[in-house]
Design a protein around this motif. Structure first.
Motif, PDB file in Angstrom:
ATOM      1  N   PRO A  67       5.114 -10.778 -16.809  1.00 26.69           N
ATOM      2  CA  PRO A  67       4.010 -10.094 -17.069  1.00 26.69           C
ATOM      3  C   PRO A  67       2.747  -9.892 -16.961  1.00 26.69           C
ATOM      4  CG  PRO A  67       4.622 -11.827 -18.919  1.00 26.69           C
ATOM      5  CD  PRO A  67       5.353 -11.581 -17.707  1.00 26.69           C
ATOM      6  N   GLU A  68       2.063  -8.261 -17.177  1.00 22.39           N
ATOM      7  CA  GLU A  68       1.042  -8.457 -16.027  1.00 22.39           C
ATOM      8  C   GLU A  68       0.159  -8.635 -17.228  1.00 22.39           C
ATOM      9  OE1 GLU A  68       3.174  -6.049 -17.936  1.00 22.39           O
ATOM     10  OE2 GLU A  68       2.281  -5.429 -19.747  1.00 22.39           O
ATOM     11  N   ALA A  69       0.035  -9.371 -18.287  1.00 21.58           N
ATOM     12  CA  ALA A  69      -1.591  -9.926 -18.923  1.00 21.58           C
ATOM     13  C   ALA A  69      -1.907 -10.884 -17.806  1.00 21.58           C
ATOM     14  CB  ALA A  69      -1.044 -10.277 -19.920  1.00 21.58           C
ATOM     15  N   SER A  70      -0.836 -11.808 -17.403  1.00 23.32           N
ATOM     16  CA  SER A  70      -1.414 -12.785 -15.891  1.00 23.32           C
ATOM     17  C   SER A  70      -1.516 -13.262 -14.775  1.00 23.32           C
ATOM     18  CB  SER A  70      -0.310 -14.068 -16.021  1.00 23.32           C
ATOM     19  OG  SER A  70       1.423 -14.112 -17.606  1.00 23.32           O
ATOM     20  N   GLY A  98      -4.038  -2.721 -13.374  1.00 18.66           N
ATOM     21  CA  GLY A  98      -5.215  -3.108 -15.125  1.00 18.66           C
ATOM     22  C   GLY A  98      -6.162  -1.424 -15.031  1.00 18.66           C
ATOM     23  N   SER A  99      -6.065  -1.115 -13.979  1.00 19.54           N
ATOM     24  CA  SER A  99      -7.306   0.170 -13.791  1.00 19.54           C
ATOM     25  C   SER A  99      -6.687   1.115 -13.869  1.00 19.54           C
ATOM     26  CB  SER A  99      -8.127  -0.183 -13.409  1.00 19.54           C
ATOM     27  OG  SER A  99      -9.025   1.006 -13.575  1.00 19.54           O
ATOM     28  N   LYS A 100      -6.846   2.242 -13.997  1.00 17.09           N
ATOM     29  CA  LYS A 100      -5.429   3.446 -13.617  1.00 17.09           C
ATOM     30  C   LYS A 100      -6.856   3.943 -13.304  1.00 17.09           C
ATOM     31  CE  LYS A 100      -2.198   4.231 -18.002  1.00 17.09           C
ATOM     32  NZ  LYS A 100      -1.102   3.413 -17.462  1.00 17.09           N
ATOM     33  N   SER A 101      -8.012   4.089 -13.632  1.00 19.06           N
ATOM     34  CA  SER A 101      -8.965   4.540 -12.386  1.00 19.06           C
ATOM     35  C   SER A 101      -9.150   4.523 -10.986  1.00 19.06           C
ATOM     36  CB  SER A 101     -10.551   4.691 -12.932  1.00 19.06           C
ATOM     37  OG  SER A 101     -10.619   3.556 -13.694  1.00 19.06           O
ATOM     38  N   TYR A 102      -8.572   2.667 -10.798  1.00 13.42           N
ATOM     39  CA  TYR A 102      -8.781   1.907 -10.029  1.00 13.42           C
ATOM     40  C   TYR A 102      -7.165   2.689  -9.181  1.00 13.42           C
ATOM     41  CZ  TYR A 102      -8.649  -1.454  -6.261  1.00 13.42           C
ATOM     42  OH  TYR A 102      -8.448  -2.804  -5.017  1.00 13.42           O
ATOM     43  N   ALA A 103      -6.399   2.758  -9.400  1.00 13.27           N
ATOM     44  CA  ALA A 103      -4.705   3.769  -8.613  1.00 13.27           C
ATOM     45  C   ALA A 103      -5.417   4.274  -8.645  1.00 13.27           C
ATOM     46  CB  ALA A 103      -3.626   3.304  -9.950  1.00 13.27           C
ATOM     47  N   LYS A 104      -6.146   5.023  -9.247  1.00  8.54           N
ATOM     48  CA  LYS A 104      -5.877   6.900  -9.221  1.00  8.54           C
ATOM     49  C   LYS A 104      -6.951   6.500  -7.780  1.00  8.54           C
ATOM     50  CE  LYS A 104      -4.178   9.493 -10.463  1.00  8.54           C
ATOM     51  NZ  LYS A 104      -3.013  10.370 -11.027  1.00  8.54           N
ATOM     52  N   ASP A 105      -7.942   5.947  -7.429  1.00 13.33           N
ATOM     53  CA  ASP A 105      -8.817   5.724  -6.786  1.00 13.33           C
ATOM     54  C   ASP A 105      -8.346   5.643  -5.237  1.00 13.33           C
ATOM     55  OD1 ASP A 105     -11.065   7.309  -7.625  1.00 13.33           O
ATOM     56  OD2 ASP A 105     -12.026   4.730  -8.156  1.00 13.33           O
ATOM     57  N   PHE A 106      -7.175   4.541  -5.575  1.00  6.69           N
ATOM     58  CA  PHE A 106      -6.551   3.891  -4.363  1.00  6.69           C
ATOM     59  C   PHE A 106      -5.692   5.036  -3.210  1.00  6.69           C
ATOM     60  CE2 PHE A 106      -2.959   2.622  -2.927  1.00  6.69           C
ATOM     61  CZ  PHE A 106      -2.860   1.096  -1.874  1.00  6.69           C
ATOM     62  N   MET A 107      -5.424   5.301  -4.606  1.00 11.61           N
ATOM     63  CA  MET A 107      -3.676   6.772  -4.358  1.00 11.61           C
ATOM     64  C   MET A 107      -4.848   7.830  -3.696  1.00 11.61           C
ATOM     65  SD  MET A 107      -1.335   7.053  -7.208  1.00 11.61           S
ATOM     66  CE  MET A 107      -1.907   6.572  -8.457  1.00 11.61           C
ATOM     67  N   ARG A 108      -5.882   8.062  -3.816  1.00 11.15           N
ATOM     68  CA  ARG A 108      -6.699   9.318  -3.357  1.00 11.15           C
ATOM     69  C   ARG A 108      -6.756   8.822  -2.123  1.00 11.15           C
ATOM     70  NH1 ARG A 108     -10.028  10.875  -8.393  1.00 11.15           N
ATOM     71  NH2 ARG A 108      -8.946  12.199  -9.952  1.00 11.15           N
ATOM     72  N   LYS A 109      -7.513   7.694  -2.036  1.00 10.57           N
ATOM     73  CA  LYS A 109      -7.536   7.653  -0.523  1.00 10.57           C
ATOM     74  C   LYS A 109      -6.551   7.387   0.474  1.00 10.57           C
ATOM     75  CE  LYS A 109     -11.581   3.379   0.785  1.00 10.57           C
ATOM     76  NZ  LYS A 109     -12.045   2.803   0.290  1.00 10.57           N
ATOM     77  N   TYR A 110      -5.567   6.551  -0.220  1.00  5.85           N
ATOM     78  CA  TYR A 110      -4.651   6.783   0.360  1.00  5.85           C
ATOM     79  C   TYR A 110      -3.598   7.298   1.009  1.00  5.85           C
ATOM     80  CZ  TYR A 110      -8.082   3.025   1.673  1.00  5.85           C
ATOM     81  OH  TYR A 110      -8.588   1.983   1.508  1.00  5.85           O
ATOM     82  N   GLY A 111      -4.376   8.903   0.118  1.00  7.56           N
ATOM     83  CA  GLY A 111      -3.085   9.618   0.242  1.00  7.56           C
ATOM     84  C   GLY A 111      -2.021   9.447  -0.676  1.00  7.56           C
ATOM     85  N   LEU A 112      -1.666   8.767  -1.614  1.00 10.84           N
ATOM     86  CA  LEU A 112      -0.444   8.626  -1.794  1.00 10.84           C
ATOM     87  C   LEU A 112      -0.504  10.589  -3.118  1.00 10.84           C
ATOM     88  CD1 LEU A 112      -1.462   5.868  -1.392  1.00 10.84           C
ATOM     89  CD2 LEU A 112       0.577   5.303  -2.435  1.00 10.84           C
TER      90      LEU A 112
END
Ligand code: AMP
Ligand code: GLY
Length: 420
Positions: A67-70, A98-112
């Motif tokens: 699970p993700e929580a741990s 854990g953070s959709k905005s962190y994931a979104k920033d990551f995707m934008r930065k690396y062109g996904l």
């Protein structure tokens, strides 16, 4: 070798079942585990530091996390600080889930490729934005909300209601920051991969059914069934996914210096413009894992150790050509209110058909297995082709019953429509 598995649902049962097939593994512990896990010793420890003590004291050779929580709480960092081998991304890397905005920033930065999105931290600006944009839109609580923080709003009032719910505390802290996304259309597929930070190896593709009722209607659930492979992911599309999603992901992990020795799950929407990432999870999917692992012919223990040791370049995975289907049997009322403690019959008969019955929400009560959760069992079967796998899974399902049992009758319908 001794293995510790964290979690107690259907996914963890599938992990334990597959890991137990390794000739190298002689003991499996699971916390909290479930009654379906034969030969697995259950460990009633929830505190992660105490669990690390347990792993040291019992000389655990590999810890695997469901699970993700741990993961988001930093189990990888705690275990590695104690010199323990664990297949799990670091706390920092787990923010991809854990953070959709962190994931979104990551995707934008690396062109996904992903949906366009805006982040809001107050209701008034979010409401003004959606009134200007108009529906359809997708409203997402930024943090973890047990799978309930996403609303695909087909109308403006639905979007407004979702925003108000987030900012009025419906998801606690997780909802005080909200991502509003462009609504994408297409067929979904789950791509789950092993990653050690240097190498990324995708597992077989899969698709889950998130909605509660037949025809993909009704409320979102944790997943009512899954099948593998997902025919929408053709050989051609695999190349695009590798080039546009998996390799850029790996590049991003390296550039951000994330310790990503674990599982990455990309939830994709296959749009007319190609695949777009809806979300990342940093763990196996549930119930996708049940349908995937039953097809894996290689030693999962070896593969997970290679992830933990950064030696994934030495691993090759072999898959059965047979498709698999997992049908989730749920308690009546799920994902809303449901009763627990109903006696389940027919599990042995279902298994005698050749299917594997993974437990998700069950409890031993005297000599009976009773229901103890919303998703109770995952009945999983292989077949010569997808129709055969569906037939085999439902034949096994027909053996099982309890008062109030519910399940979808149309798992894998999209794959079946393709072969018609
Ligand atoms: P998530 O928790 O982000 O995977 O979202 C849950 C479900 O909401 C997904 O499996 C999709 O069915 C749907 N969803 C999420 N984001 C979008 C989007 N941008 N467009 C359309 N549907 C979405
Ligand atoms: N089946 C979707 C998930 O595990 O998040």
């Amino acid at each position: 070798m001794k293995v510790l598995i964290i979690g107690g649902g259907g996914r963890e049962h599938a992990l334990a079942w597959k890991i137990a097939q390794s000739p190298k593994v002689d003991k499996i512990y699971c916390t909290p585990g479930n009654p379906g896990m034969k030969g697995v010793e259950t460990v009633p420890i929830t505190n992660l530091n105490e669990l690390a003590d347990f792993a040291v004291a019992n000389k655990i050779d590999l810890t695997m996390v469901g699970p993700e929580a741990s993961l988001i709480a930093g189990v990888a960092d705690i275990f590695r600080a104690r010199g323990l081998r664990i297949c799990a991304p670091s706390k920092e890397a787990a923010q991809l889930e854990g953070s959709k905005s962190y994931a979104k920033d990551f995707m934008r930065k690396y062109g996904l490729p992903t949906a366009e999105a805006q982040l809001f931290t107050d209701a008034a600006s979010a409401l003004a934005y959606v009134r200007c944009k108009g529906a359809p839109l997708v409203v997402k609580a930024d943090g973890l909300a047990a799978g309930k923080g996403v609303t695909v709003a087909m109308t403006l009032p639905e979007a407004e209601e979702a925003i108000n719910a987030c900012f009025s505390g419906a998801f606690g802290e997780a909802g005080y920051s909200v991502l509003i996304e462009e609504c994408l259309f297409g067929e979904e597929a789950s791509i789950i991969a092993l990653c050690d930070g240097k190498t990324i190896i995708p597992l077989a593709s899969s698709q889950d059914h998130k909605r509660a009722y037949d025809g993909d209607t009704g409320p979102n659930t944790g997943g009512m069934g899954a099948y593998s492979p997902a025919p929408v992911v053709t050989d051609e599309l695999w190349k695009v996914i590798d080039a546009q999603v998996l390799q850029p992901f790996l590049k991003g992990v390296q550039a951000e210096k994330l310790d990503f020795r674990g599982i990455i799950y990309a939830g994709l929407m296959i749009t007319a413009q190609g695949p777009k990432v809806l979300e990342f999870n940093v763990r196996f999917g549930d119930p996708e894992t049940q349908a995937i692992l039953i097809r894996l012919e290689s030693d999962l223990f070896d593969a997970l150790c290679a992830v933990a040791d950064g030696k994934l370049d030495q691993i090759q995975l072999k898959w059965s050509a047979k498709p698999a289907v997992c049908v989730v049997l749920a308690s009546g009322g799920y994902p809303g209110h449901y009763e627990k403690g109903r006696a389940i019959s027919g599990i042995a008969e279902a298994e005698a058909t050749g299917a594997v019955v993974f437990h998700a929400g069950t409890k031993q009560s005297g000599d009976k297995i009773v229901t103890n959760g919303g998703r109770v069992l995952g009945v999983t079967a292989l077949g010569d082709d997808i129709s055969d796998a569906v037939k085999n899974a439902y034949k096994a399902v027909a053996c099982i019953s309890w008062d109030g049992m519910e399940y979808r009758k149309d798992i894998a319908h999209r794959a079946l429509e393709r072969v018609k």
